[in-house]
Design an enzyme around this catalytic site. Structure first.
Site, mmCIF file in Angstrom:
data_model
loop_
_atom_site.group_PDB
_atom_site.id
_atom_site.type_symbol
_atom_site.label_atom_id
_atom_site.label_comp_id
_atom_site.label_asym_id
_atom_site.label_seq_id
_atom_site.Cartn_x
_atom_site.Cartn_y
_atom_site.Cartn_z
ATOM 1 N N SER A 42 30.122 32.318 59.074
ATOM 2 C CA SER A 42 28.967 31.716 58.492
ATOM 3 C C SER A 42 28.249 32.506 57.280
ATOM 4 C CB SER A 42 28.166 31.298 59.659
ATOM 5 O OG SER A 42 26.640 31.231 59.199
ATOM 6 N N SER A 43 27.484 32.175 56.478
ATOM 7 C CA SER A 43 26.982 32.946 55.566
ATOM 8 C C SER A 43 25.896 33.746 56.200
ATOM 9 C CB SER A 43 26.348 32.122 54.373
ATOM 10 O OG SER A 43 25.301 31.106 54.870
ATOM 11 N N CYS A 44 25.357 33.540 57.383
ATOM 12 C CA CYS A 44 24.207 34.315 58.133
ATOM 13 C C CYS A 44 24.969 35.668 58.690
ATOM 14 C CB CYS A 44 23.689 33.746 59.190
ATOM 15 S SG CYS A 44 24.624 33.254 60.588
ATOM 16 N N TYR A 61 23.902 34.524 66.728
ATOM 17 C CA TYR A 61 24.761 33.818 66.177
ATOM 18 C C TYR A 61 25.850 34.663 65.203
ATOM 19 C CZ TYR A 61 27.134 29.725 63.627
ATOM 20 O OH TYR A 61 27.992 29.096 62.909
ATOM 21 N N LYS A 84 29.854 35.598 65.138
ATOM 22 C CA LYS A 84 30.416 35.308 63.885
ATOM 23 C C LYS A 84 31.295 36.645 63.497
ATOM 24 C CE LYS A 84 30.605 30.785 64.213
ATOM 25 N NZ LYS A 84 31.793 30.057 64.059
ATOM 26 N N HIS A 140 19.925 21.512 60.868
ATOM 27 C CA HIS A 140 19.690 22.290 59.691
ATOM 28 C C HIS A 140 18.981 21.289 59.101
ATOM 29 C CE1 HIS A 140 23.591 24.305 61.278
ATOM 30 N NE2 HIS A 140 22.937 25.036 60.726
#
Ligand code: GFB
Length: 315
Positions: free
Chosen positions: A110-112, A139, A143, A182
């Site tokens: 995920s981009s986070c 999170y 990931k 989201h």
């Protein structure tokens, strides 16, 4: 090495989710035998159950789209579930895939995962160069662990396990529950409610100034199949469009799509999260893949899906 999916037993882990269901749609017609497991059949946070199910079904190719996911509020308020479930799912599936000799596995990050203040657009090698965004760090840690598992199993055992880092996603099958969702499904649900009730304003969380990049989930599914076929390598690969918008601009576009003509009000008591997370997609583009669905078109399609599924979403 190019992998042929035709004739293979292909497992989409997490097939009921936004990404998993898009992968199932995308893989229809590829000539593979699709495997799916419902949560009732196998709890992927349990190592014994995961190994047993994978041992029985013997997938040759695995897409890991199973995850506990949610928007900024869900991430911020359920950190233990996000870190525990996602660490367990990644660890269980990747380890079992190695033990059972899975030919190829693709894990979704995920981009986070990137630092809160990463350079923009964010290149793959920005990983682990700075502090994470606090609203989703648990999170993100899980990931990052999943990505590193793929790299470690590739290095030590030679497994062809790869990972892809999608940007913020949206599309049919999304979660429209305002406490979990989201921003895009939340705004669609809020604007629709406002139009239906004749409300004169809609509350948008935060300041409206954060910037986000959005990718339609059908584009993501296409990119994942492309990477599964054409990419092998140590590094994760960013998947996005290469363009972003402010949350205010997004809200204006969703309002237009839904037909809302009232006022936007911004709720400063809600978090903004990361100021910006635009992915650098040069590597993916160089491999030969580009997105197709523009934001407004994608929002229209998603709103149509929302309208067609209102009854089941309410139930
Ligand atoms: O999509 P979102 O929840 O996730 O929020 P993140 C994006 C931005 O939209 C934030 C604003 O600045 C929110 O404050 N926003 C405005 C809203 N109105 C709303 C609303 O009604 N609902 C929601 N949810 N947001 C997530 C991470 O971060 O991104 C996850 O928490 C994951 O870990 C995901 O990585 C891709 O983009 O801030």
């Amino acid at each position: 090495m190019k992998i042929d999916l035709a004739g293979k037993r292909v497992w989409v882990a997490g097939h009921r989710g936004l990404v998993g269901s898009a992968l199932l749609r995308r893989l229809q017609g590829e000539g593979c035998a699709l495997l799916t497991a419902s949560h009732a059949q196998v709890d992927l946070t349990r190592q014994d159950r995961t190994e047993e199910w994978m041992g029985d079904t013997r997938p040759q190719v695995v897409f890991v789209a199973a995850a506990t996911v949610g928007g900024i509020h869900a991430n911020n308020t359920r950190p233990a579930e996000f870190i525990h479930n996602n660490l367990a799912i990644a660890n269980n599936i990747i380890h079992a895939a190695h033990r059972l000799g899975v030919e190829k596995l693709l894990y979704m990050g995920s981009s986070c995962i990137y630092p809160r203040l990463a350079p923009q657009p964010i290149p793959e090698d920005a990983l682990l160069t700075g502090c994470l965004e606090p609203t989703n760090e648990f999170y993100a840690v899980s990931k990052i662990a999943g990505i590193k598992l793929c790299t470690a199993y590739r290095r030590q055992y030679g497994c062809d396990f790869i990972s892809a880092q999608p940007t913020n996603l949206y599309g049919p099958g999304d979660n429209f529950d305002l406490t979990q969702s989201h921003v895009i499904p939340a705004l669609i649900a809020k604007f629709h409610q406002a139009v239906t009730t004749g409300a004169d304003h809609v509350m948008v969380w935060g300041s409206g100034t954060p910037r986000r990049e959005f990718l339609h989930v059908d584009d993501l599914a296409d990119a994942l199949v492309f990477l599964m076929r054409h990419y092998e390598g140590d590094s994760h690969i960013n998947v996005g469009t290469g363009t972003d918008v402010t949350i205010r601009e997004l809200a204006e576009t969703v309002g237009r799509v839904v037909g809302f003509q009232g006022e936007l009000r911004f709720d400063a008591s809600k978090p903004d999260g990361t100021p910006r997370k635009l992915l650098n997609v040069d590597r993916l583009n160089a491999l030969g893949w580009r997105y197709r669905v523009g934001l407004e078109e994608g929002l229209r399609r998603t709103y149509q899906w929302f309208l067609a599924n209102l009854d089941s979403l309410r139930g």
